[in-house]
Design an enzyme around this catalytic site. Structure first.
Site, PDB file in Angstrom:
ATOM      1  N   ASN A 151       0.804  -1.228   0.000  1.00 29.80           N
ATOM      2  CA  ASN A 151       0.000   0.000   0.000  1.00 29.80           C
ATOM      3  C   ASN A 151       0.834   1.274   0.000  1.00 29.80           C
ATOM      4  O   ASN A 151       0.355   2.324  -0.388  1.00 29.80           O
ATOM      5  CB  ASN A 151      -0.959   0.010   1.194  1.00 29.80           C
ATOM      6  CG  ASN A 151      -0.297  -0.433   2.479  1.00 29.80           C
ATOM      7  OD1 ASN A 151       0.241  -1.541   2.566  1.00 29.80           O
ATOM      8  ND2 ASN A 151      -0.305   0.431   3.467  1.00 29.80           N
ATOM      9  N   CYS A 325      -2.338   4.892   7.624  1.00 33.35           N
ATOM     10  CA  CYS A 325      -2.344   4.550   9.043  1.00 33.35           C
ATOM     11  C   CYS A 325      -1.125   5.115   9.754  1.00 33.35           C
ATOM     12  O   CYS A 325      -1.184   5.481  10.901  1.00 33.35           O
ATOM     13  CB  CYS A 325      -2.348   3.044   9.232  1.00 33.35           C
ATOM     14  SG  CYS A 325      -3.473   2.240   8.130  1.00 33.35           S
TER      15      CYS A 325
HETATM   16  N1  PLP Z   1      -4.523  -4.198   3.727  1.00 33.27           N
HETATM   17  C1  PLP Z   1      -3.990  -3.246   2.951  1.00 33.27           C
HETATM   18  C2  PLP Z   1      -2.861  -3.587   2.034  1.00 33.27           C
HETATM   19  C3  PLP Z   1      -4.482  -1.934   2.994  1.00 33.27           C
HETATM   20  O1  PLP Z   1      -3.953  -0.993   2.213  1.00 33.27           O
HETATM   21  C4  PLP Z   1      -5.555  -1.646   3.874  1.00 33.27           C
HETATM   22  C5  PLP Z   1      -6.069  -0.258   4.008  1.00 33.27           C
HETATM   23  O2  PLP Z   1      -5.357   0.715   3.828  1.00 33.27           O
HETATM   24  C6  PLP Z   1      -6.083  -2.675   4.657  1.00 33.27           C
HETATM   25  C7  PLP Z   1      -5.542  -3.938   4.560  1.00 33.27           C
HETATM   26  C8  PLP Z   1      -7.231  -2.433   5.588  1.00 33.27           C
HETATM   27  O3  PLP Z   1      -8.426  -2.331   4.847  1.00 33.27           O
HETATM   28  P1  PLP Z   1      -9.741  -1.639   5.456  1.00 33.27           P
HETATM   29  O4  PLP Z   1      -9.497  -0.181   5.436  1.00 33.27           O
HETATM   30  O5  PLP Z   1     -10.845  -2.036   4.513  1.00 33.27           O
HETATM   31  O6  PLP Z   1      -9.946  -2.204   6.798  1.00 33.27           O
END
Ligand code: PLP
Length: 387
Positions: A151, A325
């Site tokens: 991400n 995050c």
């Molecule tokens: N996994 C990845 C790679 C992400 O980028 C994100 C969110 O940024 C998540 C999990 C979490 O997803 P959600 O926001 O739907 O809980």
């Protein structure tokens, strides 16, 4: 004032066609999919049609898809659910050091309970080596979880190869496809995965809804206990409007993804080519071409990512530093540290992520203004000496 959104990896706007599809399910078709009357049956039909659309898109069978509240729940369910179901078989999990917190944090919880977790390192481009995965497998390994694309830095992993190794060794294999679904092809058989997480708000669907693909025969415990929704695999009244929105968003991606990806690739590569020409001492983070078509991540030396963001925000440009995050925390991103950046360089990172409504003029506006912002901030930085 300009209004340029370049933070699609954090979340994307909901496509108006998705909103239109969802709308009847708030008042007119509000039934509970578990009810036997006509309202319930209407909701149940919408639920099963959505499941079919989602499954087809992934190359899966309908009964292999459950709906969740998003990527975090799907990821948590995998880590806790597989650990719970297979703890009599083994207590070892393999993942990577650059996973999303939705994977890393549950792994840490399990470590406190006696599980062993191997966090595989990555190379300077953020790639996990399939060979390292192979070497890490022991007779205690019950799960391998490696994200399809990161991400923050956008690097796409060799999932299909890792999946082949997992299959040969008989180890359950999960991929977090939250950043890839709707952006690059995702087919569960091509990827050799047993489990796959996705989240609607990353591909122009609503927030708070996602899905988990569970290959038939995969042993995984329940995450939410209560009613027998999702054949007892995930309790709680179905979020029908959200699920309908997720499926509509998938349908739109299936139709438009190829053209959209081509256009985003051209914008991505323009930024990757032009930024180093106008700003000295920058480093592209992530793989130069095995990366998401909408992701650009640069470390801009001698200045703080937060200062760049605030200056860009004043010009009407929304971007990100680290992941959504970590951008609110003072700790440098674990992903940037894992690819070998020192703390100062990791703090100076800028992530630009584009999507369905990004225009070439948006990218040009950024290219015009970013060098000015950087020059101004560097002029104030005690660390910077102009060469
Ligand atoms: N996994 C990845 C790679 C992400 O980028 C994100 C969110 O940024 C998540 C999990 C979490 O997803 P959600 O926001 O739907 O809980």
């Amino acid at each position: 004032m300009k209004n340029i959104y370049l933070d699609y990896a954090a979340t994307a706007p909901c496509d108006p066609e998705v909103v239109k599809e969802m709308e009847p399910y708030f008042f007119k078709k509000f039934g509970n999919a578990s009810s036997l009357h006509a309202y319930g049956q209407e909701a149940k039909k919408a639920l099963e049609d959505s499941r079919q659309t989602t499954a087809e898109f992934l190359g899966a069978k309908s009964e292999e898809v459950i709906f969740t509240s998003g990527g975090t729940e799907s990821d948590n369910n995998v880590i806790f659910g597989v650990a719970g179901a297979l703890e009599s078989k083994g207590n070892h999990i393999i993942t990577s050091a650059i996973e999303h917190h939705a994977i890393i944090e549950p792994c840490k919880v399990l470590e406190k309970k006696g599980f062993k977790v191997t966090y595989l390192g990555v190379d300077q481009d953020g790639v996990v080596s399939p060979d390292d995965v192979k070497k890490a497998i022991t007779d205690q390994t019950i799960l391998i979880s490696i994200m399809q694309a990161n991400n923050e830095i956008g690097t796409i992993q060799p999932i299909s190869q890792i999946g082949k190794i997992a299959k040969e060794k008989g180890v359950c294999f999960h991929t977090d496809a939250v950043q890839t679904v709707g952006h690059i092809p995702v087919n569960v058989d091509d990827l050799n995965v047993d489990l796959l997480s996705l989240s609607a708000h990353k591909f122009y669907g609503p927030k708070g809804v996602g899905a988990l693909y569970i290959r038939k025969g995969t042993r995984i415990g329940r995450f939410l206990c209560g009613g027998d929704q999702e054949k007892g695999r995930r309790a709680s009244t179905h979020n029908i409007s959200g699920i309908v929105g997720l499926a509509k968003a998938i349908e739109l991606c299936a139709k438009g993804m190829d053209n959209e990806t081509k256009f985003l690739l051209s914008l991505r590569d323009k930024l990757i080519k032009e930024i180093p020409k106008t700003i000295p001492e920058v480093r592209l983070n992530g793989h130069p071409n095995q990366r998401l078509p909408n992701n650009v991540n640069f470390s801009i030396k001698y200045i703080e990512g937060e200062s760049i963001l605030l200056s860009l925000d004043m010009l009407g440009i929304a971007a990100s530093t680290g992941s959504a995050c970590t951008s609110s925390s003072l700790e440098p991103s674990h992903v940037l540290l894992s690819i070998g950046l020192d703390h100062a360089t990791a703090h100076g990172s800028l992530r630009i992520s584009m999507g369905r409504w990004t225009k070439e003029s948006d990218v040009n506006y950024l290219l015009e203004n970013l060098p000015k912002v950087v020059e101004k901030l560097r002029a104030m930085s005690p660390l910077y000496e102009k060469k």
